[in-house]
Motif scaffolding. Structure first.
Motif, PDB file in Angstrom:
ATOM      1  N   GLN A  66       0.819  -1.217   0.000  1.00 15.43           N
ATOM      2  CA  GLN A  66       0.000   0.000   0.000  1.00 15.43           C
ATOM      3  C   GLN A  66       0.853   1.267   0.000  1.00 15.43           C
ATOM      4  N   SER A  67       2.113   1.153   0.347  1.00 17.21           N
ATOM      5  CA  SER A  67       2.991   2.323   0.418  1.00 17.21           C
ATOM      6  C   SER A  67       3.132   3.024  -0.934  1.00 17.21           C
ATOM      7  N   TYR A  68       2.872   2.286  -2.010  1.00 17.69           N
ATOM      8  CA  TYR A  68       2.996   2.902  -3.336  1.00 17.69           C
ATOM      9  C   TYR A  68       1.895   3.936  -3.590  1.00 17.69           C
ATOM     10  N   LEU A  69       0.791   3.861  -2.853  1.00 16.33           N
ATOM     11  CA  LEU A  69      -0.279   4.841  -3.039  1.00 16.33           C
ATOM     12  C   LEU A  69       0.215   6.253  -2.711  1.00 16.33           C
ATOM     13  N   ALA A  70       0.934   6.389  -1.625  1.00 19.43           N
ATOM     14  CA  ALA A  70       1.473   7.704  -1.237  1.00 19.43           C
ATOM     15  C   ALA A  70       2.456   8.211  -2.286  1.00 19.43           C
ATOM     16  N   LYS A  71       3.253   7.322  -2.858  1.00 14.60           N
ATOM     17  CA  LYS A  71       4.216   7.731  -3.888  1.00 14.60           C
ATOM     18  C   LYS A  71       3.498   8.217  -5.147  1.00 14.60           C
ATOM     19  N   VAL A  72       2.383   7.560  -5.494  1.00 13.47           N
ATOM     20  CA  VAL A  72       1.615   7.997  -6.664  1.00 13.47           C
ATOM     21  C   VAL A  72       0.984   9.358  -6.397  1.00 13.47           C
TER      22      VAL A  72
ATOM     23  N   LYS B 164      -5.906  -8.721   3.301  1.00  9.62           N
ATOM     24  CA  LYS B 164      -4.938  -7.972   2.502  1.00  9.62           C
ATOM     25  C   LYS B 164      -4.519  -6.689   3.235  1.00  9.62           C
ATOM     26  N   GLU B 165      -4.353  -6.799   4.545  1.00 14.85           N
ATOM     27  CA  GLU B 165      -3.933  -5.631   5.309  1.00 14.85           C
ATOM     28  C   GLU B 165      -2.601  -5.101   4.799  1.00 14.85           C
ATOM     29  N   GLY B 166      -2.544  -3.778   4.577  1.00 12.78           N
ATOM     30  CA  GLY B 166      -1.321  -3.147   4.103  1.00 12.78           C
ATOM     31  C   GLY B 166      -1.018  -3.409   2.645  1.00 12.78           C
ATOM     32  N   GLN B 167      -1.986  -3.957   1.895  1.00 12.16           N
ATOM     33  CA  GLN B 167      -1.768  -4.284   0.489  1.00 12.16           C
ATOM     34  C   GLN B 167      -2.884  -3.701  -0.379  1.00 12.16           C
ATOM     35  N   LEU B 168      -2.598  -3.580  -1.665  1.00 14.11           N
ATOM     36  CA  LEU B 168      -3.572  -3.080  -2.637  1.00 14.11           C
ATOM     37  C   LEU B 168      -3.556  -3.965  -3.879  1.00 14.11           C
ATOM     38  N   ASP B 169      -4.700  -4.045  -4.530  1.00 14.23           N
ATOM     39  CA  ASP B 169      -4.782  -4.712  -5.824  1.00 14.23           C
ATOM     40  C   ASP B 169      -4.717  -3.704  -6.970  1.00 14.23           C
ATOM     41  N   GLN B 170      -5.103  -2.463  -6.674  1.00 17.52           N
ATOM     42  CA  GLN B 170      -5.201  -1.488  -7.756  1.00 17.52           C
ATOM     43  C   GLN B 170      -5.124  -0.066  -7.196  1.00 17.52           C
ATOM     44  N   ILE B 171      -4.573   0.842  -7.996  1.00 15.77           N
ATOM     45  CA  ILE B 171      -4.608   2.277  -7.700  1.00 15.77           C
ATOM     46  C   ILE B 171      -5.210   2.964  -8.918  1.00 15.77           C
ATOM     47  N   ARG B 172      -6.217   3.798  -8.688  1.00 16.89           N
ATOM     48  CA  ARG B 172      -6.826   4.578  -9.769  1.00 16.89           C
ATOM     49  C   ARG B 172      -6.427   6.039  -9.602  1.00 16.89           C
ATOM     50  N   VAL B 173      -6.053   6.637 -10.722  1.00 18.25           N
ATOM     51  CA  VAL B 173      -5.470   7.972 -10.664  1.00 18.25           C
ATOM     52  C   VAL B 173      -6.251   8.934 -11.550  1.00 18.25           C
ATOM     53  N   ASP B 174      -6.522  10.106 -11.007  1.00 18.00           N
ATOM     54  CA  ASP B 174      -7.118  11.211 -11.754  1.00 18.00           C
ATOM     55  C   ASP B 174      -6.027  12.270 -11.940  1.00 18.00           C
ATOM     56  N   GLY B 175      -5.704  12.572 -13.198  1.00 17.80           N
ATOM     57  CA  GLY B 175      -4.649  13.532 -13.472  1.00 17.80           C
ATOM     58  C   GLY B 175      -5.147  14.966 -13.404  1.00 17.80           C
ATOM     59  N   LYS B 176      -4.213  15.870 -13.296  1.00 21.19           N
ATOM     60  CA  LYS B 176      -4.572  17.283 -13.289  1.00 21.19           C
ATOM     61  C   LYS B 176      -5.043  17.713 -14.675  1.00 21.19           C
ATOM     62  N   PRO B 177      -5.800  18.799 -14.725  1.00 25.40           N
ATOM     63  CA  PRO B 177      -6.289  19.282 -16.027  1.00 25.40           C
ATOM     64  C   PRO B 177      -5.136  19.510 -16.998  1.00 25.40           C
ATOM     65  N   ASN B 178      -5.404  19.217 -18.275  1.00 26.65           N
ATOM     66  CA  ASN B 178      -4.457  19.428 -19.378  1.00 26.65           C
ATOM     67  C   ASN B 178      -3.246  18.503 -19.328  1.00 26.65           C
ATOM     68  N   VAL B 179      -3.311  17.484 -18.479  1.00 22.34           N
ATOM     69  CA  VAL B 179      -2.252  16.470 -18.455  1.00 22.34           C
ATOM     70  C   VAL B 179      -2.777  15.225 -19.155  1.00 22.34           C
ATOM     71  N   SER B 180      -2.078  14.803 -20.204  1.00 20.07           N
ATOM     72  CA  SER B 180      -2.557  13.642 -20.956  1.00 20.07           C
ATOM     73  C   SER B 180      -2.395  12.363 -20.141  1.00 20.07           C
ATOM     74  N   SER B 181      -3.228  11.392 -20.462  1.00 21.00           N
ATOM     75  CA  SER B 181      -3.156  10.093 -19.770  1.00 21.00           C
ATOM     76  C   SER B 181      -1.818   9.426 -20.014  1.00 21.00           C
ATOM     77  N   GLU B 182      -1.296   9.580 -21.228  1.00 30.20           N
ATOM     78  CA  GLU B 182      -0.019   8.946 -21.558  1.00 30.20           C
ATOM     79  C   GLU B 182       1.120   9.527 -20.723  1.00 30.20           C
ATOM     80  N   LYS B 183       1.112  10.861 -20.540  1.00 30.83           N
ATOM     81  CA  LYS B 183       2.159  11.488 -19.735  1.00 30.83           C
ATOM     82  C   LYS B 183       2.048  11.046 -18.283  1.00 30.83           C
ATOM     83  N   LEU B 184       0.811  10.948 -17.785  1.00 29.65           N
ATOM     84  CA  LEU B 184       0.592  10.527 -16.404  1.00 29.65           C
ATOM     85  C   LEU B 184       1.095   9.106 -16.193  1.00 29.65           C
ATOM     86  N   VAL B 185       0.791   8.233 -17.145  1.00 28.49           N
ATOM     87  CA  VAL B 185       1.249   6.845 -17.064  1.00 28.49           C
ATOM     88  C   VAL B 185       2.769   6.792 -17.048  1.00 28.49           C
TER      89      VAL B 185
END
Length: 851
Positions: free
Chosen positions: A77-83, A208-229
């Motif tokens: 789950q620590s990767y969520l904070a990094k994202v 699954k304490e302390g673990q994640l299966d998925q992180i969903r991300v909403d980018g800032k305006p005018n930022v393309s999905s490809e750049k965010l990825v």
């Protein structure tokens, strides 16, 4: 000649109707299959597109051995904070999911609809636009709360504010229903149940304490999905344990994985449509052959008037073309309705999938029409060529018949060669070495096709003796009508054989299915008897889902004197391919008895950290022996090495063990979510009502689990075969229905052909009742000929398959075969109803004058 062909076609409406039915049903099956599977694909595509519509990027757990996200292990789950710390990220949520989040109804039993999964998700109330679920009523869940799907709430009478049980990786927990939800705007995803929890509750329930299966991300305006990825992928260490895609890319990936499963269903159903059309081809060829023989004087008159052979050929083929076009168009329309019927069939059998309308794609229309027309033209080719052999002089002869072709004398040899080539192709597909799955299926399909054609042609040689033997009861019971019926069946062996061939194909396939089912049953029962020495097995309510290891631990605590052994199961890459990996505990030698080639029962209890055992077949295939080492790759990219300590020879029905079996302790280190495929229990004093009741009490915290003794375990594990059998029998019934219409068609045409004969026997004293009896007996004899040949051929083909599959034991389902024979008699009786009534109503004087 075209005008003549059109008039000829519409002047014989009954013949055209009965002949067209074969194509109508086959095309309807093909069209219905495409409509149904397209509907399912559209539904899943719409669901996944809606789920990820507000998501710019998705981080998904990655398996080292599979691209299927469902089998991917979770990541920290620590990767969520990094994202969230990335400069172009506006918001991000982490989530976990499970396919075993069982909702427990008011009656204390698991809520399930067929074999559909029980899906559970975490949701984030602060960012609902990134959640998989959409809130319909109530509120998003807080601690110890749950939201459930609209379908479950309405069908089970559940309301917001009520308590409900939830069982996942641990014992059942009572949670409050805070709201009602849908997934992707759909009230239900087939028969799956949906449950949503806040992240902490979901992590606790799914272990699954302390673990994640998925992180969903909403980018800032005018930022393309490809750049965010791209930015997310630069996080150190992330791409080693997870994949990063755009929201649209993840929707396409999920849809693609779903479509892979649906493509199998599509191919499965299309195969039965092909069988129906293949049977229909026999009906068409036979019907056209009879009508051309009956039109000998008509065709000869055309030749006398100047028509060339080519013109006669074109005339007959044009009639067939009209038949194919009309029948295929009707089948196309009927296919849409059949799609609904297939959906209802799967729903009734517990295989429920979401659907989105009844889409009729251009591909569906073209394929259905082209296949129907092509099969009709191919089936009519031989009768059309026969029509060109009518000499002009036949116009002046009463009772003129078509001359035999120059290759007719080779028919028997050709049929025998075709049959042998069919069996050779089938044998090569089954026993040839180094063949891919596609090659195996192709050779098997070609072989079966040639066998059916060859046997259908060859069976004319056996019609006379078979008709004499099978018609003996009719001759004894039916008197003169029965004797005439037997002789009528023997009069034209080629016609009788062609008529029986359609039913023969259907009953051959039904017999193969019954034989394989019987072999599986016998093999499995034998293997359980040989291996299973425990008193009980703990299994899921639906008999096949794995259970969390907490079930095993609870039983151990509740019944201290019991010996409890769980057989873990997972997937790993072993010697270059993905295979089943299983694990056992040191107590398993008291629960499972194996036939050891090398090693002993003690091997089960002494595997330790790096020991393993394998089957004798696996050892031979990979040249392994005791002392050999095998390195595996787990989904989490661990690469442990194991030493072979034992080799066992499983019984014919198989065993609960995968390609490699290790210790449970080591398995639990390698897999973050261990589950038991089977859990075996032995209690002091053996299986008694008291010990059963005690185990039932121990399993009360797990409503999805149940205890079964050895006999019940066998019954439960084989119950899935019954559902599969029901589907196969119902789908194969389509070919039997087509063969029924084929018999009806031939009998009706035969009544026309024998009008004067029927008039004569009526004139010398045969009653209408006797005429009906004669036609009925003839129909039954023809059906029995098809049944005898079909059942015998089915036994031969099934035996080849059973010999090829090592874990099957030959078993003859006598009762089923008797049922099939009785069914053939019923088909004959039903098929004769209309032709018999028509023959009985013939006017005697008009019949005597008929030409």
């Amino acid at each position: 000649m075209i005008r003549f062909a059109v008039r000829s076609f519409f002047s014989r409406k009954l013949r055209a109707f009965l002949t067209a039915l074969a194509i109508v049903l086959g095309v309807a099956m093909i069209c219905g299959t495409y409509v149904l599977t397209d509907s399912m694909q559209n539904a899943f595509g719409a669901i996944f597109t809606t789920v990820y519509k507000n998501t710019d990027a998705v981080v998904q757990g990655k398996s080292a051995i599979s691209s299927n996200s469902d089998s991917a292990p979770p990541f920290p789950q620590s990767y969520l904070a990094k994202v969230r710390a990335l400069p172009d990220v506006n918001a991000a949520i982490g989530g976990v999911a499970s396919q075993t989040a069982h909702l427990i109804g008011k009656n204390g039993k698991t809520i399930a609809f067929g074999g559909a999964p029980n899906l559970g998700f975490s949701v984030d109330p602060s960012l609902p636009e990134l959640n998989s679920l959409d809130l319909v009523s109530g509120t998003w869940p807080g601690p110890n709360e749950v939201v459930i799907d609209k379908h479950v709430a309405s069908s089970k009478g559940l309301e917001v504010g009520e308590p409900i049980g939830v069982q996942a990786a641990g014992p059942v927990e009572r949670l409050r229903i805070s709201g009602i939800v849908t997934l992707g705007g759909s009230a239900s995803i087939g028969g799956a149940t949906l449950a949503g929890f806040d992240l902490e509750t979901a992590q606790r329930l799914f272990a699954k304490e302390g673990q994640l299966d998925q992180i969903r991300v909403d980018g800032k305006p005018n930022v393309s999905s490809e750049k965010l990825v791209s930015e997310i992928r630069d996080i150190p260490g992330l791409t080693r344990i997870a994949t990063v895609r755009t929201g649209q890319g993840q929707a396409e990936e999920d849809t693609s994985q779903t479509n892979d499963g649906l493509s199998f269903l599509q191919d499965f159903l299309l195969a039965f449509g092909g069988i129906a059309l293949f049977v229909g081809a026999f009906v068409i060829a036979n019907s056209l052959s009879i009508t051309i023989a009956q039109r000998t004087r008509e065709l000869a008159t055309l030749r006398t008037l100047g028509a060339s052979r080519r013109q006669v050929l074109r005339s007959v083929l044009f009639e067939a073309l009209m038949l194919g076009v009309i029948a295929s168009a009707i089948g196309l329309g009927l296919g849409v309705a059949l799609a609904q019927g297939l959906a209802a069939l799967f729903d009734a059998l517990g295989i429920t999938l979401p659907r989105a309308g009844l889409p009729l794609e251009t591909r569906t229309i073209l394929v259905s029409l082209l296949v129907g027309i092509f099969v009709t033209l191919v089936a009519s080719l031989r009768p059309a060529l026969r029509s060109t052999r009518v000499p002009p002089i036949a116009a002046a002869r009463e009772g003129a018949v078509l001359p035999e072709g120059r290759f007719a004398r080779y028919r028997g040899i050709g049929a025998a060669v075709t049959t042998l080539l069919g069996f050779a192709a089938l044998a090569y597909g089954l026993f040839g070495s180094g063949l891919s799955t596609t090659a195996i299926l192709s050779w098997m399909g070609l072989g079966v096709l040639l066998v059916f054609i060859g046997v259908a042609l060859l069976s004319a040689r056996f019609v006379r003796p078979l008709a004499w033997a099978l018609g003996w009861p009719a001759a004894k019971i039916g008197g003169s009508a029965g004797q005439l019926a037997r002789e009528n069946a023997r009069r034209n062996p080629q016609r009788t054989a062609s008529t029986a061939a359609a039913l023969m194909i259907g009953l051959t396939l039904v017999t193969v299915v019954a034989m394989l089912a019987s072999a599986i049953r016998t093999s499995f029962e034998g293997s359980v008897k040989d291996i299973f020495i425990a008193d009980y097995a703990v299994e899921a309510q639906n008999n096949y889902d794995p259970l969390p290891v907490s079930v095993e631990r609870t039983v151990k605590r509740a019944v201290p004197r019991a010996t409890v052994t769980g057989v873990r199961a997972g997937r790993a890459r072993i010697l270059g391919s993905n295979r089943d990996l299983t694990a056992v505990q040191p107590t398993s030698s008291k629960q499972l008895e194996l036939d050891w080639k090398e090693g002993s029962q003690a091997t089960l209890d002494t595997l330790g950290r790096d020991g393993a055992f394998i089957s004798n077949a696996f050892a031979k295939d990979h040249h392994l022996s005791v002392g050999s080492t095998i390195q595996i790759v787990t989904p989490q990219n661990e690469t442990p090495t194991f030493t072979i300590k034992g080799i066992f020879d499983p019984p014919a029905g198989g065993s609960p063990f995968g390609s490699l079996t290790i210790s449970s302790a080591r398995f639990d280190e390698l897999y973050s979510q261990p589950e038991n495929l089977y859990t075996f229990v032995s209690v002091p004093g053996g299986a008694t009502s008291a010990s059963t009741a005690r185990l039932d009490r121990a399993l009360q915290p797990f409503p999805n689990a149940k205890v079964a003794d050895r006999d019940q375990f066998v019954t439960d594990q084989l119950s899935g075969i019954d559902n599969i059998l029901n589907i196969l029998y119902l789908l194969l019934a389509l070919s039997v229905v087509i063969s029924l219409f084929g018999i009806v068609n031939v009998l009706v045409l035969s009544v026309f052909e024998r009008t004067r004969e029927i008039g004569m026997v009526r004139a010398i004293g045969m009653t209408r009742r006797q005429v009906r009896r004669m036609i009925r007996h003839e129909s039954v004899v023809t059906a029995l000929i098809g049944a005898v040949i079909g059942i015998l051929l089915g036994i031969v083909l099934a035996t080849l398959l059973i010999v090829r599959v090592d874990f099957l034991v030959f078993s003859l389902p006598i009762v089923s075969l008797i049922v099939f024979a009785v069914a053939a008699v019923l088909v004959g009786i039903i098929a004769a109803i209309f032709p018999a009534r028509r023959a009985a109503r013939l006017n005697v004087l008009q019949a005597l004058q008929y030409e």
